[in-house]
Scaffold this active site. Structure first.
Site, PDB file in Angstrom:
ATOM      1  CG  ASP A  43     -14.927  64.786 -12.235  1.00 33.63           C
ATOM      2  OD1 ASP A  43     -14.364  63.939 -12.953  1.00 33.63           O
ATOM      3  OD2 ASP A  43     -14.461  65.167 -11.144  1.00 33.63           O
ATOM      4  CG  ASP A  44     -15.333  60.588 -13.046  1.00 31.67           C
ATOM      5  OD1 ASP A  44     -14.393  61.147 -13.630  1.00 31.67           O
ATOM      6  OD2 ASP A  44     -15.206  60.030 -11.942  1.00 31.67           O
ATOM      7  CB  CYS A  83      -9.725  64.365 -12.520  1.00 35.43           C
ATOM      8  SG  CYS A  83     -11.239  63.483 -12.141  1.00 35.43           S
ATOM      9  NE  ARG A  87     -11.083  67.662 -14.018  1.00 30.61           N
ATOM     10  CZ  ARG A  87     -12.364  68.021 -13.947  1.00 30.61           C
ATOM     11  NH1 ARG A  87     -12.679  69.289 -13.797  1.00 30.61           N
ATOM     12  NH2 ARG A  87     -13.320  67.124 -14.004  1.00 30.61           N
ATOM     13  CE  LYS A 140     -11.939  67.121 -10.256  1.00 32.02           C
ATOM     14  NZ  LYS A 140     -12.299  65.702 -10.251  1.00 32.02           N
ATOM     15  CG  HIS A 142      -8.227  67.519  -9.646  1.00 32.55           C
ATOM     16  ND1 HIS A 142      -8.831  66.300  -9.827  1.00 32.55           N
ATOM     17  CD2 HIS A 142      -7.276  67.327  -8.687  1.00 32.55           C
ATOM     18  CE1 HIS A 142      -8.279  65.414  -9.022  1.00 32.55           C
ATOM     19  NE2 HIS A 142      -7.347  66.017  -8.320  1.00 32.55           N
ATOM     20  CB  SER A 165     -11.902  64.608  -6.735  1.00 35.07           C
ATOM     21  OG  SER A 165     -11.231  64.567  -7.967  1.00 35.07           O
ATOM     22  CG  HIS A 239     -15.618  62.386  -9.157  1.00 35.91           C
ATOM     23  ND1 HIS A 239     -15.536  61.955  -7.860  1.00 35.91           N
ATOM     24  CD2 HIS A 239     -14.398  62.165  -9.712  1.00 35.91           C
ATOM     25  CE1 HIS A 239     -14.318  61.484  -7.640  1.00 35.91           C
ATOM     26  NE2 HIS A 239     -13.601  61.599  -8.753  1.00 35.91           N
ATOM     27  CG  ASP A 291     -13.113  64.532 -16.044  1.00 34.77           C
ATOM     28  OD1 ASP A 291     -14.139  63.828 -16.188  1.00 34.77           O
ATOM     29  OD2 ASP A 291     -12.417  64.499 -15.002  1.00 34.77           O
ATOM     30  CG  ASN A 292     -12.365  60.937 -16.502  1.00 33.37           C
ATOM     31  OD1 ASN A 292     -11.761  61.764 -15.819  1.00 33.37           O
ATOM     32  ND2 ASN A 292     -13.369  60.239 -16.000  1.00 33.37           N
ATOM     33  CE  LYS A 312     -11.796  58.653 -12.431  1.00 32.38           C
ATOM     34  NZ  LYS A 312     -12.496  59.359 -11.351  1.00 32.38           N
TER      35      LYS A 312
HETATM   36 MG    MG Z   1     -12.905  62.727 -13.930  1.00 31.88          MG
END
Ligand code: MG
Length: 473
Positions: A43-44, A83, A87, A140, A142, A165, A239, A291-292, A312
């Protein structure tokens, strides 16, 4: 019913048994060739955050080894820059605008959101389940935390994780997120940890989250080893807020963000070791990605996009282009892949490798990457569409990318509309510094037509992110 004479009856029974043994053998053979799939989704995590992608002080030896022995994709895109939409795209092989999972009202789902991934969408887990796979989701989610949207209702046999998150359900809103992380105040976030559909811990002790996700993933690999399986391990980290277990405190020269990354790299090593110990690594495609892009507003608690522009939330390269490492010893053609790939491509690729056919009753935006994985052909992906919320901001086709609008996430400026649009030659100028619009009016027209064709293909659906009960997050 006609009674057969004894010799003919014996022959009939023998033939039937032979035919049955043939069909069982075929089933067994088909099953034996179905690879396992492990997706490790961060994540991130930014494009520049791994040592094999150039970070000077974060050490990721396990990922570096997998990249060296397998494939490192330098032009791999998340299909959204935040996010929830990202996803949704990974799970369905479709841009999130098609499922209602991206919105101008809210960037992502929140703990008071009432929507989620519509049941009409076909997830990777559902598609593979139909082909005889066992499925497990760790981490995660989401894509909706209400019961009807949970992983267990979307094709996964089991779930263990935080359904959104790790900075949500924040209780302490006075202390800065930096201080809360540095002081290890996990109680400041009342995040639920779920097993299947039940909350088993609240607040989640995030200090051991990566460790516990890893243990669960390794346990699942052992449990499912005798049949083809799909394991989706989606880390909540890096994240913010940043937490790591005691063994990783002060582990990295890159500070707390480095500690978190180095624990995730350790986790990758544990998963790879489990596959190897059991002897199934040669029958398992493992993909690691994000994811980003990095959450740049969080300074040293956010990652780095390396040489790419922004992060992001932005449709500049830094928001969408993510590191990707793939491993499948003996099957992958090792090396660096410079061609385009996307998380959108996982569903069609997995389904194809599992011996199935991707859903035919809807528009899929993913491509089957099998030729590129096996080194038998170029990547079929030649274009990418970049959204902010429900708006198409940019399009890439081949070497060129056009921006109709841009948003600088780093300073949270208002979006800027460009007329004429900006145009960059991405392979020559991956940092998107030199606008070549004036020199190439013909490319501008071509990309505008492609953008319109894409817009025309989108059928309006209900916005799943719009409805919230409190708006207090
Ligand atoms: Mg993310």
């Amino acid at each position: 019913m006609r009674i057969l004479p004894p010799p003919l009856l014996t022959l009939f029974l023998l033939l039937t048994a032979w035919q049955m043994s043939l069909s069982c053998a075929a089933d067994g053979k088909a099953r034996a060739t179905q690879p396992n799939f492990v997706v490790i989704f961060c994540d991130d995590l930014g494009y520049g955050d791994l040592s094999c992608f150039g970070h000077p002080t974060i050490r990721t030896p396990n990922l570096d080894r997998l990249a060296q022995e397998g494939q490192k994709w330098t032009t791999f895109y998340a299909a959204a820059n935040v996010c929830t939409p990202s996803r949704a795209a990974l799970m369905t092989g479709r841009y999130p605008i098609r499922s209602g999972m991206t919105s101008d009202a809210n960037t992502v789902l929140f703990p008071d959101s009432t929507g989620g991934l519509p049941a009409s969408e076909i997830t990777i887990a559902e598609a593979l389940k139909d082909l005889g796979y066992a499925t497990a989701c760790v981490g995660k989610w989401h894509l909706g935390h209400l019961p009807q949207y949970l992983p267990t209702r979307n094709g996964f046999d089991s779930y263990f994780g935080i359904p959104y998150s790790n900075d949500m359900d924040r209780v302490d809103k006075k202390t800065s997120q930096f201080e809360l992380a540095e002081q290890e105040q996990f109680q400041a976030y009342n995040c639920p940890l779920m097993r299947d559909e039940k909350i088993i811990e609240r607040p989640t002790d995030q200090r051991t989250l990566t460790k516990r996700y890893t243990e669960e993933a390794v346990k699942k690999i052992h449990e499912l080893k005798d049949r083809p399986f799909f394991l989706y391990l989606a880390h909540n980290l890096p994240h913010i807020p940043l937490f790591r277990s005691s063994g990783f405190k002060g582990h990295s020269p890159a500070g707390i963000y480095g500690d978190v990354l180095e624990e995730i790299d350790w986790s990758v090593g544990q998963v790879a070791a489990a596959l190897k110990d059991i002897g199934i690594e040669k029958n398992t495609l493992l993909i690691f990605t994000s994811d980003n892009g990095p959450w740049l507003t969080f300074k040293t608690h956010g990652g780095s996009a390396g040489l790419l522009r922004d992060g992001k939330g932005s449709s500049w390269e830094g928001g969408h282009r993510v590191p990707a490492v793939m491993s499948w010893p003996g099957t992958l053609s090792p090396g660096i892949v410079y061609q385009m790939g996307s998380t959108l491509d996982l569903l069609p690729t997995f389904v194809s490798l599992a011996g199935g056919t991707p859903p035919q009753d809807r528009i899929l935006d993913g491509y089957d990457l099998t030729p590129t994985l096996k080194g038998t052909g170029p990547s079929p992906r030649e274009e990418m569409f970049f959204y902010k919320g429900a708006q198409l901001y940019a399009v890439r086709k081949g070497d060129y990318k056009i921006h109709f609008a841009t948003y600088t996430a780093y300073v949270k400026q208002e979006p800027v509309v460009h007329d004429p649009p900006l145009l960059y030659e991405i392979n020559h100028d991956p940092a998107e510094r030199f606008d070549i619009t004036p020199e190439h009016p013909e490319l501008l027209e071509e990309l505008k037509v492609l953008a319109q064709k894409h817009r025309d293909s989108v059928i309006p659906v209900p916005d799943q992110l719009a409805s919230r009960t409190r708006r207090n997050n």
